[in-house]
Design a protein around this motif. Sequence first.
Motif, short mmCIF file in Angstrom:
data_model
loop_
_atom_site.label_atom_id
_atom_site.label_comp_id
_atom_site.label_asym_id
_atom_site.label_seq_id
_atom_site.Cartn_x
_atom_site.Cartn_y
_atom_site.Cartn_z
N LEU A 1 0.82 -1.22 0.00
CA LEU A 1 0.00 0.00 0.00
C LEU A 1 0.85 1.27 0.00
O LEU A 1 0.51 2.25 -0.66
CB LEU A 1 -0.91 0.03 1.23
CG LEU A 1 -2.16 -0.81 1.20
CD1 LEU A 1 -2.93 -0.60 2.49
CD2 LEU A 1 -3.02 -0.48 0.01
N MET A 2 1.95 1.24 0.73
CA MET A 2 2.80 2.43 0.81
C MET A 2 3.52 2.71 -0.51
O MET A 2 3.81 3.87 -0.80
CB MET A 2 3.83 2.26 1.94
CG MET A 2 3.23 2.18 3.32
SD MET A 2 2.38 3.69 3.76
CE MET A 2 0.75 3.08 4.07
N ALA A 3 3.76 1.68 -1.29
CA ALA A 3 4.52 1.87 -2.53
C ALA A 3 3.64 2.00 -3.77
O ALA A 3 4.05 2.60 -4.76
CB ALA A 3 5.49 0.70 -2.72
N ARG B 1 0.80 3.32 -6.18
CA ARG B 1 -0.01 4.51 -6.39
C ARG B 1 -1.44 4.17 -6.81
O ARG B 1 -2.33 5.01 -6.73
CB ARG B 1 0.62 5.41 -7.44
CG ARG B 1 1.90 6.01 -6.96
CD ARG B 1 2.50 6.90 -8.04
NE ARG B 1 3.36 7.86 -7.41
CZ ARG B 1 3.09 9.16 -7.33
NH1 ARG B 1 2.02 9.65 -7.86
NH2 ARG B 1 3.93 9.96 -6.71
N ALA B 2 -1.68 2.95 -7.27
CA ALA B 2 -3.01 2.55 -7.72
C ALA B 2 -3.91 2.12 -6.55
O ALA B 2 -5.13 2.13 -6.69
CB ALA B 2 -2.91 1.42 -8.73
N CYS B 3 -3.32 1.74 -5.44
CA CYS B 3 -4.09 1.25 -4.30
C CYS B 3 -4.47 2.39 -3.37
O CYS B 3 -3.65 3.27 -3.09
CB CYS B 3 -3.30 0.21 -3.52
SG CYS B 3 -3.06 -1.32 -4.41
N CYS B 4 -5.72 2.34 -2.89
CA CYS B 4 -6.20 3.33 -1.92
C CYS B 4 -7.08 2.59 -0.92
O CYS B 4 -8.24 2.28 -1.20
CB CYS B 4 -6.97 4.44 -2.63
SG CYS B 4 -7.54 5.72 -1.52
N LEU C 1 -4.40 -5.40 -8.87
CA LEU C 1 -4.56 -6.85 -8.75
C LEU C 1 -3.71 -7.44 -7.64
O LEU C 1 -4.17 -8.27 -6.85
CB LEU C 1 -4.23 -7.53 -10.08
CG LEU C 1 -5.23 -7.25 -11.21
CD1 LEU C 1 -4.73 -7.88 -12.51
CD2 LEU C 1 -6.59 -7.77 -10.85
N ALA C 2 -2.46 -6.99 -7.56
CA ALA C 2 -1.57 -7.50 -6.50
C ALA C 2 -2.07 -7.05 -5.12
O ALA C 2 -2.05 -7.83 -4.15
CB ALA C 2 -0.14 -7.04 -6.73
N GLY C 3 -2.52 -5.82 -5.03
CA GLY C 3 -3.03 -5.30 -3.76
C GLY C 3 -4.29 -6.02 -3.31
O GLY C 3 -4.48 -6.29 -2.13
#
Length: 101
Positions: free
Chosen positions: A68-70, A72-75, A83-85
Amino acid sequence: MSLLSDLLDHIPPTIAGADKPTMSNRAPNRPRLVLVERPAPTLAKTYTNAANATPEWRHARDQYISHLMACRACCAPTDRYCLAGADLRATYDRIPMESSP
């Protein structure tokens, strides 16, 4: 004279107890407030936190948060993941924090 004393001079005095209803003319079906004695709360014997969580849960949490910290697509607040998140979040949710006795 002050402004407050001028205002108070025009208010008629009230008779003590004139506005209060007597016990006979109170509504009989009016709910009454009662003080309830509650038992003292029992403290939990163990606390569930990351310090005493299973190593698998901590590993899944660390991977999820690092992603999550790295990324930019995940919120996380809006539940928007790449997909990975999404896979990491599903793994994190699936692994129990405590081991079953």
